[in-house]
Scaffold this motif. Sequence first.
Motif, mmCIF file in Angstrom:
data_model
loop_
_atom_site.group_PDB
_atom_site.id
_atom_site.type_symbol
_atom_site.label_atom_id
_atom_site.label_comp_id
_atom_site.label_asym_id
_atom_site.label_seq_id
_atom_site.Cartn_x
_atom_site.Cartn_y
_atom_site.Cartn_z
ATOM 1 N N GLY A 1 67.906 6.092 -76.659
ATOM 2 C CA GLY A 1 67.304 6.591 -77.888
ATOM 3 C C GLY A 1 65.824 6.313 -78.012
ATOM 4 O O GLY A 1 65.275 6.380 -79.120
ATOM 5 N N GLN A 2 65.168 6.024 -76.901
ATOM 6 C CA GLN A 2 63.730 5.758 -76.924
ATOM 7 C C GLN A 2 62.963 7.083 -76.872
ATOM 8 O O GLN A 2 63.130 7.856 -75.935
ATOM 9 N N LYS A 3 62.134 7.330 -77.861
ATOM 10 C CA LYS A 3 61.402 8.597 -77.930
ATOM 11 C C LYS A 3 60.023 8.506 -77.276
ATOM 12 O O LYS A 3 59.536 9.491 -76.728
ATOM 13 N N ARG A 4 59.399 7.342 -77.342
ATOM 14 C CA ARG A 4 58.050 7.215 -76.799
ATOM 15 C C ARG A 4 58.060 6.677 -75.368
ATOM 16 O O ARG A 4 57.235 7.071 -74.551
ATOM 17 N N ALA A 5 58.943 5.761 -75.078
ATOM 18 C CA ALA A 5 58.993 5.160 -73.749
ATOM 19 C C ALA A 5 59.637 6.118 -72.757
ATOM 20 O O ALA A 5 60.724 6.649 -73.002
ATOM 21 N N ARG A 6 58.957 6.361 -71.649
ATOM 22 C CA ARG A 6 59.484 7.239 -70.604
ATOM 23 C C ARG A 6 59.607 6.543 -69.255
ATOM 24 O O ARG A 6 60.333 7.010 -68.389
ATOM 25 N N THR A 7 58.881 5.446 -69.087
ATOM 26 C CA THR A 7 58.936 4.698 -67.834
ATOM 27 C C THR A 7 59.067 3.210 -68.139
ATOM 28 O O THR A 7 58.918 2.789 -69.292
ATOM 29 N N ASN A 8 59.307 2.422 -67.110
ATOM 30 C CA ASN A 8 59.403 0.974 -67.293
ATOM 31 C C ASN A 8 58.111 0.398 -67.856
ATOM 32 O O ASN A 8 58.127 -0.597 -68.580
ATOM 33 N N ALA A 9 56.981 1.002 -67.501
ATOM 34 C CA ALA A 9 55.688 0.502 -67.968
ATOM 35 C C ALA A 9 55.544 0.622 -69.479
ATOM 36 O O ALA A 9 54.741 -0.100 -70.087
ATOM 37 N N ASP A 10 56.301 1.516 -70.107
ATOM 38 C CA ASP A 10 56.193 1.731 -71.547
ATOM 39 C C ASP A 10 57.048 0.773 -72.362
ATOM 40 O O ASP A 10 56.961 0.775 -73.595
ATOM 41 N N GLN B 1 62.388 9.764 -62.830
ATOM 42 C CA GLN B 1 63.441 10.530 -63.508
ATOM 43 C C GLN B 1 64.579 9.612 -63.941
ATOM 44 O O GLN B 1 65.144 9.787 -65.031
ATOM 45 N N ILE B 2 64.904 8.648 -63.100
ATOM 46 C CA ILE B 2 65.944 7.670 -63.455
ATOM 47 C C ILE B 2 65.515 6.883 -64.690
ATOM 48 O O ILE B 2 66.309 6.669 -65.619
ATOM 49 N N GLN B 3 64.274 6.464 -64.737
ATOM 50 C CA GLN B 3 63.776 5.693 -65.867
ATOM 51 C C GLN B 3 63.770 6.522 -67.148
ATOM 52 O O GLN B 3 64.189 6.047 -68.216
ATOM 53 N N ALA B 4 63.315 7.761 -67.047
ATOM 54 C CA ALA B 4 63.265 8.632 -68.228
ATOM 55 C C ALA B 4 64.665 8.874 -68.781
ATOM 56 O O ALA B 4 64.884 8.842 -70.002
ATOM 57 N N ALA B 5 65.634 9.115 -67.888
ATOM 58 C CA ALA B 5 67.004 9.355 -68.329
ATOM 59 C C ALA B 5 67.601 8.108 -68.980
ATOM 60 O O ALA B 5 68.303 8.191 -70.006
ATOM 61 N N ARG B 6 67.328 6.941 -68.424
ATOM 62 C CA ARG B 6 67.847 5.687 -68.968
ATOM 63 C C ARG B 6 67.315 5.449 -70.376
ATOM 64 O O ARG B 6 68.060 5.101 -71.293
ATOM 65 N N LEU B 7 66.012 5.636 -70.553
ATOM 66 C CA LEU B 7 65.396 5.375 -71.851
ATOM 67 C C LEU B 7 65.799 6.424 -72.886
ATOM 68 O O LEU B 7 65.931 6.116 -74.073
ATOM 69 N N LYS B 8 66.000 7.658 -72.440
ATOM 70 C CA LYS B 8 66.463 8.702 -73.359
ATOM 71 C C LYS B 8 67.864 8.387 -73.857
ATOM 72 O O LYS B 8 68.185 8.585 -75.037
ATOM 73 N N GLU B 9 68.686 7.869 -72.963
ATOM 74 C CA GLU B 9 70.053 7.499 -73.337
ATOM 75 C C GLU B 9 70.063 6.369 -74.361
ATOM 76 O O GLU B 9 70.961 6.287 -75.211
ATOM 77 N N GLU C 1 57.140 12.115 -48.533
ATOM 78 C CA GLU C 1 58.412 11.405 -48.677
ATOM 79 C C GLU C 1 58.318 10.321 -49.742
ATOM 80 O O GLU C 1 59.251 10.133 -50.535
ATOM 81 N N VAL C 2 57.196 9.622 -49.760
ATOM 82 C CA VAL C 2 57.015 8.580 -50.771
ATOM 83 C C VAL C 2 56.986 9.200 -52.166
ATOM 84 O O VAL C 2 57.589 8.677 -53.110
ATOM 85 N N ARG C 3 56.325 10.338 -52.301
ATOM 86 C CA ARG C 3 56.238 11.006 -53.595
ATOM 87 C C ARG C 3 57.623 11.385 -54.110
ATOM 88 O O ARG C 3 57.914 11.236 -55.307
ATOM 89 N N ARG C 4 58.490 11.863 -53.221
ATOM 90 C CA ARG C 4 59.841 12.239 -53.648
ATOM 91 C C ARG C 4 60.603 11.028 -54.179
ATOM 92 O O ARG C 4 61.320 11.134 -55.179
ATOM 93 N N ARG C 5 60.437 9.886 -53.536
ATOM 94 C CA ARG C 5 61.126 8.680 -54.005
ATOM 95 C C ARG C 5 60.571 8.226 -55.349
ATOM 96 O O ARG C 5 61.323 7.787 -56.224
ATOM 97 N N VAL C 6 59.255 8.340 -55.531
ATOM 98 C CA VAL C 6 58.636 7.927 -56.792
ATOM 99 C C VAL C 6 59.079 8.846 -57.931
ATOM 100 O O VAL C 6 59.423 8.390 -59.030
ATOM 101 N N VAL C 7 59.082 10.153 -57.680
ATOM 102 C CA VAL C 7 59.515 11.112 -58.701
ATOM 103 C C VAL C 7 60.964 10.857 -59.092
ATOM 104 O O VAL C 7 61.323 10.881 -60.283
ATOM 105 N N ALA C 8 61.817 10.591 -58.106
ATOM 106 C CA ALA C 8 63.223 10.311 -58.393
ATOM 107 C C ALA C 8 63.368 9.052 -59.248
ATOM 108 O O ALA C 8 64.176 9.012 -60.195
ATOM 109 N N ALA C 9 62.580 8.013 -58.946
ATOM 110 C CA ALA C 9 62.648 6.769 -59.714
ATOM 111 C C ALA C 9 62.188 6.986 -61.151
ATOM 112 O O ALA C 9 62.781 6.459 -62.104
#
Length: 211
Positions: free
Chosen positions: A117-126, A107-115, A97-105
């Motif tokens: 125009g960030q090409k290298r950053a995929r997560t908040n850590a980047d 995906q949210i980060q990747a979609a936000r950064l793609k929107e 269950e924890v893994r599903r929440r982490v994967v969903a989070a």
Amino acid sequence: MLDALRQPLESGESVIVRANHRVSYPSRIQLVAAMNPCRCGRAGEPGYSCRQGNSCAERYQARISGPLLDRIDIQIEVPAVSAADLALPAASEGSAEVRRRVVAARQIQAARLKELGQKRARTNADCDGTLLEEIAEPDGAGLALLREAAETLGLSARGYHRSLRVARTLADLDGETKVTRLHIAEALSYRGETLRGQRAGGPALNRLACA
């Protein structure tokens, strides 16, 4: 040797310089570390009094430098497990269950950064500081708490941004588009400055920890 981790944790690369040569290796890692609270390992246990007094834990923990601790985003005190704890029922949420929440989070980060125009950053850590302030701008109450904490806890610029980064991730785990005061308060509760302030009994720090 521990302080040699400071550069990889900060920049995600290890640089070796010898004579006229300079080599850089990718070294982005996730650091998980653990330590005893004091030399005897029993500081903070109810009913236990260390023979070296209250300074035992302070001297022992001082062996870890402040700059290294400043780069560790989440610092949590874990008390010893008692016999009564072993009889408690299993946790309601398992690893799956924890893994599903982490994967969903993520995906949210990747979609936000793609929107954005960030090409290298995929997560908040980047995200660097400028980009982080854009995607993790808290609401009014959250910003007020973060500013108060920065002054009360004496947060460095690094500590400020790392607290904001953790708060943005907590909001993503909750499926929230905006970072709120609740997320800021939880992120600050994981900072080592807050933990040390609670041990010292500072009322202002305790108030921030419970905000």
